[in-house]
Design an enzyme around this catalytic site. Structure first.
Site, PDB file in Angstrom:
ATOM      1  N   ARG A   1       0.969  -1.163  -0.150  1.00 43.07           N
ATOM      2  CA  ARG A   1       0.058   0.141  -0.066  1.00 43.07           C
ATOM      3  C   ARG A   1       1.010   1.204   0.052  1.00 43.07           C
ATOM      4  O   ARG A   1       2.002   1.297   0.648  1.00 43.07           O
ATOM      5  CB  ARG A   1      -0.922  -0.062   1.251  1.00 43.07           C
ATOM      6  CG  ARG A   1      -2.194  -0.901   1.210  1.00 43.07           C
ATOM      7  CD  ARG A   1      -3.001  -0.432   0.335  1.00 43.07           C
ATOM      8  NE  ARG A   1      -4.255  -1.097   0.251  1.00 43.07           N
ATOM      9  CZ  ARG A   1      -4.348  -2.293  -0.626  1.00 43.07           C
ATOM     10  NH1 ARG A   1      -3.637  -2.621  -1.523  1.00 43.07           N
ATOM     11  NH2 ARG A   1      -5.463  -2.989  -0.578  1.00 43.07           N
TER      12      ARG A   1
ATOM     13  N   HIS B   1      -1.253   0.354  -9.574  1.00 36.25           N
ATOM     14  CA  HIS B   1      -1.720  -0.473  -8.729  1.00 36.25           C
ATOM     15  C   HIS B   1      -2.424  -1.565  -9.430  1.00 36.25           C
ATOM     16  O   HIS B   1      -3.810  -1.790  -9.212  1.00 36.25           O
ATOM     17  CB  HIS B   1      -2.886   0.321  -8.048  1.00 36.25           C
ATOM     18  CG  HIS B   1      -3.256  -0.312  -6.700  1.00 36.25           C
ATOM     19  ND1 HIS B   1      -3.784   0.418  -5.465  1.00 36.25           N
ATOM     20  CD2 HIS B   1      -3.416  -1.563  -6.094  1.00 36.25           C
ATOM     21  CE1 HIS B   1      -3.860  -0.427  -4.497  1.00 36.25           C
ATOM     22  NE2 HIS B   1      -3.862  -1.675  -4.950  1.00 36.25           N
TER      23      HIS B   1
HETATM   24  N1  LIG Z   1      -0.821  -3.908  -5.236  1.00 42.63           N
HETATM   25  C1  LIG Z   1      -1.659  -4.811  -5.138  1.00 42.63           C
HETATM   26  O1  LIG Z   1      -2.340  -4.897  -6.281  1.00 42.63           O
HETATM   27  C2  LIG Z   1      -2.080  -5.711  -4.100  1.00 42.63           C
HETATM   28  C3  LIG Z   1      -3.120  -6.569  -4.140  1.00 42.63           C
HETATM   29  C4  LIG Z   1      -3.465  -7.348  -2.996  1.00 42.63           C
HETATM   30  C5  LIG Z   1      -3.062  -7.034  -1.796  1.00 42.63           C
HETATM   31  N2  LIG Z   1      -1.914  -6.105  -1.571  1.00 42.63           N
HETATM   32  C6  LIG Z   1      -1.677  -5.648  -0.350  1.00 42.63           C
HETATM   33  O2  LIG Z   1      -0.818  -6.767   0.079  1.00 42.63           O
HETATM   34  C7  LIG Z   1      -1.141  -7.151   1.553  1.00 42.63           C
HETATM   35  C8  LIG Z   1      -0.858  -8.326   2.186  1.00 42.63           C
HETATM   36  O3  LIG Z   1      -1.859  -9.268   1.615  1.00 42.63           O
HETATM   37  P1  LIG Z   1      -2.040 -10.701   2.175  1.00 42.63           P
HETATM   38  O4  LIG Z   1      -3.075 -11.246   1.512  1.00 42.63           O
HETATM   39  O5  LIG Z   1      -0.792 -11.361   2.207  1.00 42.63           O
HETATM   40  O6  LIG Z   1      -1.941 -10.352   3.848  1.00 42.63           O
HETATM   41  P2  LIG Z   1      -1.887 -11.269   5.134  1.00 42.63           P
HETATM   42  O7  LIG Z   1      -2.253 -12.692   4.576  1.00 42.63           O
HETATM   43  O8  LIG Z   1      -2.745 -10.600   5.935  1.00 42.63           O
HETATM   44  O9  LIG Z   1      -0.452 -11.223   5.530  1.00 42.63           O
HETATM   45  C9  LIG Z   1       0.216 -10.218   6.320  1.00 42.63           C
HETATM   46  C10 LIG Z   1       1.326 -10.403   6.545  1.00 42.63           C
HETATM   47  O10 LIG Z   1       2.000  -9.235   7.151  1.00 42.63           O
HETATM   48  C11 LIG Z   1       2.687  -9.615   8.386  1.00 42.63           C
HETATM   49  N3  LIG Z   1       2.456  -8.332   9.222  1.00 42.63           N
HETATM   50  C12 LIG Z   1       1.407  -7.726   9.581  1.00 42.63           C
HETATM   51  N4  LIG Z   1       1.438  -6.593  10.295  1.00 42.63           N
HETATM   52  C13 LIG Z   1       3.136  -6.575  10.597  1.00 42.63           C
HETATM   53  C14 LIG Z   1       4.038  -6.058  11.305  1.00 42.63           C
HETATM   54  N5  LIG Z   1       3.495  -4.935  12.150  1.00 42.63           N
HETATM   55  N6  LIG Z   1       5.022  -6.449  11.538  1.00 42.63           N
HETATM   56  C15 LIG Z   1       5.726  -7.395  10.749  1.00 42.63           C
HETATM   57  N7  LIG Z   1       5.008  -7.941   9.854  1.00 42.63           N
HETATM   58  C16 LIG Z   1       3.558  -7.714   9.887  1.00 42.63           C
HETATM   59  C17 LIG Z   1       1.803 -10.461   8.957  1.00 42.63           C
HETATM   60  O11 LIG Z   1       2.445 -11.239  10.063  1.00 42.63           O
HETATM   61  P3  LIG Z   1       1.643 -12.717  10.647  1.00 42.63           P
HETATM   62  O12 LIG Z   1       2.283 -13.734   9.678  1.00 42.63           O
HETATM   63  O13 LIG Z   1       2.562 -12.792  11.904  1.00 42.63           O
HETATM   64  O14 LIG Z   1       0.376 -12.219  11.099  1.00 42.63           O
HETATM   65  C18 LIG Z   1       1.656 -11.543   7.484  1.00 42.63           C
HETATM   66  O15 LIG Z   1       2.501 -12.412   7.677  1.00 42.63           O
HETATM   67  C19 LIG Z   1      -2.507  -6.611   1.766  1.00 42.63           C
HETATM   68  O16 LIG Z   1      -3.014  -6.091   3.069  1.00 42.63           O
HETATM   69  C20 LIG Z   1      -2.449  -5.368   0.553  1.00 42.63           C
HETATM   70  O17 LIG Z   1      -2.166  -4.190   1.277  1.00 42.63           O
HETATM   71  C21 LIG Z   1      -1.702  -5.312  -2.698  1.00 42.63           C
END
Ligand SMILES: NC(=O)c1ccc[n+]([C@@H]2O[C@H](COP(=O)([O-])OP(=O)(O)OC[C@H]3O[C@@H](n4cnc5c(N)ncnc54)[C@H](OP(=O)(O)O)[C@@H]3O)[C@@H](O)[C@H]2O)c1
Length: 311
Positions: free
Chosen positions: A226, A274
């Site tokens: 993001r 994006h």
């Molecule tokens: N650019 C794009 O087109 C696009 C598309 C989709 C998503 N995204 C972004 O990608 C993000 C990740 O998606 P996801 O589905 O993989 O999310 P997810 O499954 O919720 O995974 C989030 C990861 O981040 C870690 N995390 C969260 N807060 C943290 C912190 N304070 N310090 C260290 N690690 C932290 C979590 O740790 P734990 O494993 O310990 O919980 C987890 O490993 C989304 O939230 C979105 O913003 C972007």
């Protein structure tokens, strides 16, 4: 009929949503968010992107909310969210797309594609020596569904891989670091840093001057998470000082990126609008239909948003 209210893609997208749901859950009455004929009492499900704060709370029989994207930062600021499960998008197509994007970006940075592009424009023939994959360490911030999948995609190339998450993880072939104590040691060994963290109060602004200073000189950065995670001025300063080599950016503090942003024309920055992982409506409808079916059958739901964690 059970109403599924949709706010994603604008009113013009509703016919495509209807057609997509007709093939997977024809029993659902799919309605646009602002359809004046919708009886609020008949709304059971909502598939949303950035709904107005407080609006979801106005449907007393709402049972389930599905985010039309993998991030839920567009919902997390709503202080009046209803007390129902909120599921983040988790379609396999979303994961495939992110795998492609991360592999492409890392290879682009590893093989100095930004420099070849500039040299091509200047008609300069320069082989530009660069290290082999085993000498290029790649680290992923965020080891959730997308971070873990991105690391899978990078594995075949032979980069030494590492990852950083909030809670400790064990992933095959990946050196895992956790929490704030693990951050600096993680950064110190990342030649290419890929950010796939969710936007939360803890992560906003995490790609800042201090983080960049902790990376080895000559490191590069990919932000596909993001825009709020990146301090754009700090990135520009780190590139201009020569501490960082290059960046690939998919997300921005302000989107669309304003025409006068200095990021656009920076020779070491590659910009995409994006699009890293944006599956089509049929794929998202399929995922939403599976979630609704699991909910109705009383089965466990995937990708549940945890308001306490903020993601
Ligand atoms: N650019 C794009 O087109 C696009 C598309 C989709 C998503 N995204 C972004 O990608 C993000 C990740 O998606 P996801 O589905 O993989 O999310 P997810 O499954 O919720 O995974 C989030 C990861 O981040 C870690 N995390 C969260 N807060 C943290 C912190 N304070 N310090 C260290 N690690 C932290 C979590 O740790 P734990 O494993 O310990 O919980 C987890 O490993 C989304 O939230 C979105 O913003 C972007």
């Amino acid at each position: 009929m059970t109403i599924l209210l949709v706010k994603s893609g604008g009113p013009g997208a509703i016919e495509e949503w209807r057609a997509a749901f007709a093939t997977v859950r024809p029993d659902l009455d799919v309605r646009w968010w602002d359809d004046p004929s919708v009886d609020p009492l008949a709304v059971r499900y909502a598939l949303v992107w950035a709904p107005e704060p407080g609006r979801l709370k106005t449907y007393p029989n709402l049972r389930l909310v599905i985010s039309s994207g993998a991030g839920v930062d567009h919902l997390a600021g709503d202080t009046m969210l209803p007390d129902v499960p909120i599921v983040r998008l988790g379609a396999p197509e979303a994961v495939w797309r992110m795998r492609e994007y991360v592999a492409l970006s890392v290879l682009h940075l590893h093989r100095l594609w930004h420099r070849f592009a500039a040299n091509q424009r200047a008609r300069v023939w320069d082989e530009l020596p660069n290290p082999e994959a085993p000498e290029r360490r790649v680290g992923v911030m965020g080891l959730g569904q997308l971070g873990a999948a991105a690391l899978d995609a990078l594995r075949p190339f032979g980069f030494p891989l590492s990852g950083w998450s909030r809670s400790p993880k064990a992933l095959p072939g990946v050196r895992c670091f956790a929490d704030m104590r693990g951050l600096k040691p993680f950064l110190a060994q990342c030649d290419i840093l890929v950010c796939l963290l969710p936007a939360t109060p803890e992560t906003n602004g995490i790609l800042n001057a201090e983080t960049f200073a902790a990376l080895p000189r000559g490191a590069s950065v990919v932000n596909a998470a993001r825009g709020s995670l990146l301090v754009e001025a700090d990135l520009l300063a780190a590139l201009d000082s020569g501490h960082l080599e290059a960046a690939v950016l998919d997300v921005f503090e302000t989107e669309p990126l304003p025409p006068d942003s200095p990021l656009w024309l920076h020779p070491c920055i590659t910009i995409t609008p994006h699009v890293a992982s944006f599956p089509g409506r049929p794929a998202r409808a399929r995922f939403a239909a599976e979630v609704i079916t699991a909910f109705e059958a009383g089965r466990a739901l995937p990708n549940l948003f945890d308001p306490k964690r903020g993601y």
